[in-house]
Design an enzyme around this catalytic site. Structure first.
Site, PDB file in Angstrom:
ATOM      1  N   ARG A 120      -4.461   3.138  -6.208  1.00 34.16           N
ATOM      2  CA  ARG A 120      -3.790   1.845  -6.128  1.00 34.16           C
ATOM      3  C   ARG A 120      -4.126   1.039  -7.377  1.00 34.16           C
ATOM      4  O   ARG A 120      -5.115   1.303  -8.061  1.00 34.16           O
ATOM      5  CB  ARG A 120      -4.231   1.080  -4.882  1.00 34.16           C
ATOM      6  CG  ARG A 120      -3.912   1.763  -3.559  1.00 34.16           C
ATOM      7  CD  ARG A 120      -4.398   0.908  -2.396  1.00 34.16           C
ATOM      8  NE  ARG A 120      -4.067   1.480  -1.099  1.00 34.16           N
ATOM      9  CZ  ARG A 120      -4.877   2.259  -0.385  1.00 34.16           C
ATOM     10  NH1 ARG A 120      -6.099   2.542  -0.847  1.00 34.16           N
ATOM     11  NH2 ARG A 120      -4.501   2.741   0.789  1.00 34.16           N
TER      12      ARG A 120
ATOM     13  N   LYS B  99      -8.488  -0.028   0.548  1.00 40.37           N
ATOM     14  CA  LYS B  99      -8.156  -0.989   1.598  1.00 40.37           C
ATOM     15  C   LYS B  99      -9.099  -0.830   2.782  1.00 40.37           C
ATOM     16  O   LYS B  99      -9.570   0.261   3.077  1.00 40.37           O
ATOM     17  CB  LYS B  99      -6.713  -0.785   2.069  1.00 40.37           C
ATOM     18  CG  LYS B  99      -5.671  -1.334   1.106  1.00 40.37           C
ATOM     19  CD  LYS B  99      -4.294  -1.262   1.720  1.00 40.37           C
ATOM     20  CE  LYS B  99      -3.245  -1.911   0.828  1.00 40.37           C
ATOM     21  NZ  LYS B  99      -1.895  -1.853   1.434  1.00 40.37           N
TER      22      LYS B  99
ATOM     23  N   HIS C 131       2.544   1.263  -8.452  1.00 40.45           N
ATOM     24  CA  HIS C 131       2.598   1.905  -7.144  1.00 40.45           C
ATOM     25  C   HIS C 131       3.632   3.023  -7.106  1.00 40.45           C
ATOM     26  O   HIS C 131       3.558   3.915  -6.256  1.00 40.45           O
ATOM     27  CB  HIS C 131       2.887   0.870  -6.052  1.00 40.45           C
ATOM     28  CG  HIS C 131       2.099   1.098  -4.797  1.00 40.45           C
ATOM     29  ND1 HIS C 131       0.727   0.966  -4.738  1.00 40.45           N
ATOM     30  CD2 HIS C 131       2.492   1.481  -3.556  1.00 40.45           C
ATOM     31  CE1 HIS C 131       0.308   1.239  -3.519  1.00 40.45           C
ATOM     32  NE2 HIS C 131       1.351   1.553  -2.783  1.00 40.45           N
TER      33      HIS C 131
ATOM     34  N   ARG D 115       1.794   6.136  -7.627  1.00 35.85           N
ATOM     35  CA  ARG D 115       1.090   6.547  -6.401  1.00 35.85           C
ATOM     36  C   ARG D 115       2.072   7.228  -5.447  1.00 35.85           C
ATOM     37  O   ARG D 115       1.764   8.253  -4.834  1.00 35.85           O
ATOM     38  CB  ARG D 115       0.442   5.332  -5.743  1.00 35.85           C
ATOM     39  CG  ARG D 115      -0.265   5.618  -4.407  1.00 35.85           C
ATOM     40  CD  ARG D 115      -1.039   4.377  -3.967  1.00 35.85           C
ATOM     41  NE  ARG D 115      -1.381   4.396  -2.555  1.00 35.85           N
ATOM     42  CZ  ARG D 115      -2.487   4.964  -2.061  1.00 35.85           C
ATOM     43  NH1 ARG D 115      -3.327   5.583  -2.867  1.00 35.85           N
ATOM     44  NH2 ARG D 115      -2.734   4.908  -0.763  1.00 35.85           N
TER      45      ARG D 115
ATOM     46  N   HIS E 142      -5.157   6.689   3.587  1.00 35.71           N
ATOM     47  CA  HIS E 142      -4.425   6.032   4.665  1.00 35.71           C
ATOM     48  C   HIS E 142      -5.214   6.110   5.968  1.00 35.71           C
ATOM     49  O   HIS E 142      -5.695   7.187   6.339  1.00 35.71           O
ATOM     50  CB  HIS E 142      -3.056   6.694   4.877  1.00 35.71           C
ATOM     51  CG  HIS E 142      -2.071   6.390   3.800  1.00 35.71           C
ATOM     52  ND1 HIS E 142      -0.953   7.156   3.569  1.00 35.71           N
ATOM     53  CD2 HIS E 142      -2.035   5.388   2.881  1.00 35.71           C
ATOM     54  CE1 HIS E 142      -0.276   6.639   2.554  1.00 35.71           C
ATOM     55  NE2 HIS E 142      -0.906   5.568   2.129  1.00 35.71           N
TER      56      HIS E 142
ATOM     57  N   TYR F   4       6.400   9.891   3.461  1.00 34.30           N
ATOM     58  CA  TYR F   4       6.661  10.776   2.329  1.00 34.30           C
ATOM     59  C   TYR F   4       7.352  12.065   2.758  1.00 34.30           C
ATOM     60  O   TYR F   4       7.932  12.766   1.926  1.00 34.30           O
ATOM     61  CB  TYR F   4       5.365  11.074   1.585  1.00 34.30           C
ATOM     62  CG  TYR F   4       4.778   9.836   0.945  1.00 34.30           C
ATOM     63  CD1 TYR F   4       5.368   9.273  -0.180  1.00 34.30           C
ATOM     64  CD2 TYR F   4       3.670   9.208   1.487  1.00 34.30           C
ATOM     65  CE1 TYR F   4       4.863   8.127  -0.753  1.00 34.30           C
ATOM     66  CE2 TYR F   4       3.151   8.060   0.920  1.00 34.30           C
ATOM     67  CZ  TYR F   4       3.747   7.518  -0.200  1.00 34.30           C
ATOM     68  OH  TYR F   4       3.243   6.372  -0.760  1.00 34.30           O
TER      69      TYR F   4
END
Length: 315
Positions: A157, A188, A258, A261, A284, A293
């Site tokens: 990120r 995150k 992004h 990514r 994630h 995806y």
């Protein structure tokens, strides 16, 4: 802002260690809440679910998108959860945001580059001595090359990449162990993860480290990626340089961090089909986030089918 909101934002900054971008988003969301509560002549501690639902409807009517409203409600919800545990929350009966949902919105597919476009962007080389206008220009080119390689080669990120330091430390948000070919980042949800770094990215990184002293006479000398003045590179500076790099590489779509990514995740999934592995590499928390995806992968297969199968060709 009210003292409770000010203390909550300080809690997010100091204890939760959220990024500056996230902190700004929370501040904007809570500023909206204060404005709407003032217009309704209701103190924050006395708001109920009906008020929050009306506020969400007002934001929607003012043109705020469903995703933005969902993020705003999430910010309000987190504030009330925190406030309920504080000594000055005596008049707070319950969390008025619990159970309030934002309007439904179709989830757009992430934008990813084609494989040849991503590789062309990542392979942008440092200019030779004859082409470089100065030592500084050569250093900037080496830095931009390393950034593109790491964004596409590791799926980092924007905040994770800019938080990288030269070496591990107690206050480091991330670093790269070159000997182990591993990037350690702080992502995150305050979660650390380790990502393998490929050979081309390591080579570009080593090249940048050779050029870095030309830019780094700064008070922020511990940052891996620094600006022309030697300070830690800012998000806007990185976005601008990456977009220009995409233009030079002949990429038709404006490139943003992004997008690389997304390209990393999509191309990994196309080649491996390992959804769980890609989830771990991306960091994630939920596999549902990674599953988007698979839709990109299906689109890729559908294009192959349309181009190759005799019965798929359109007149």
């Amino acid at each position: 802002m009210t003292p409770a909101i000010q203390r909550y934002l300080e809690h997010l900054r100091v204890e939760r260690r959220v990024s500056a971008h996230t902190l700004t988003a929370y501040g904007d969301a809570l500023a909206r809440l204060e404005k709407l509560a003032d217009a309704a002549q209701r103190p924050l501690a006395t708001l109920q679910s009906a008020h929050i639902q009306r506020f969400a409807a007002q934001l929607h009517g003012a043109g705020l998108g469903a995703r933005s409203i969902a993020l705003t409600l999430s910010g309000w919800r987190g504030f009330y959860r925190w406030w309920a545990q504080q000594p000055d929350a005596a008049g707070l009966a319950s969390n008025p945001v619990e159970g309030v949902r934002a309007p439904r919105a179709a989830r757009p597919l992430p934008k990813a580059l084609a494989v040849d476009e991503a590789v062309a962007l990542a392979m942008t080389e440092t200019p030779s001595d004859g082409e470089a206008a100065s030592v500084e220009a050569e250093a900037l080119a080496a830095r931009d090359h390393a950034i593109a390689e790491l964004l596409y080669g590791c799926g980092l990120r924007l905040g994770e990449l800019l938080g990288l330091d030269l070496a591990a430390g107690a206050e480091s948000a991330g670093w790269i162990d070159i000997d182990d070919a591993t990037a350690h980042v702080f992502g995150k949800g305050s979660k650390r993860r380790s990502v393998p770094v490929g050979g081309p990215a390591l080579q570009a990184l080593n090249d940048w480290l050779l050029h870095r002293p030309a830019l780094a006479g700064s008070p922020d000398g511990g940052a891996l990626f620094v600006s022309r003045l030697g300070n830690r590179l800012s998000p806007n500076q990185l976005r601008s340089r990456l977009k220009a790099q995409g233009d030079r590489a002949g990429v038709a779509t404006p490139v943003h961090p992004h997008m690389l990514r997304h390209s990393y995740a999509s191309h990994l999934l196309q080649s491996s089909g390992d959804l769980r592995g890609v989830q771990e590499l991306l960091g994630h928390a939920s596999i549902a986030t990674t599953q988007v995806y698979t839709r990109l992968d299906f689109q890729h297969l559908a294009k192959v089918y349309d181009a190759a199968h005799p019965r798929a060709k359109r007149k």
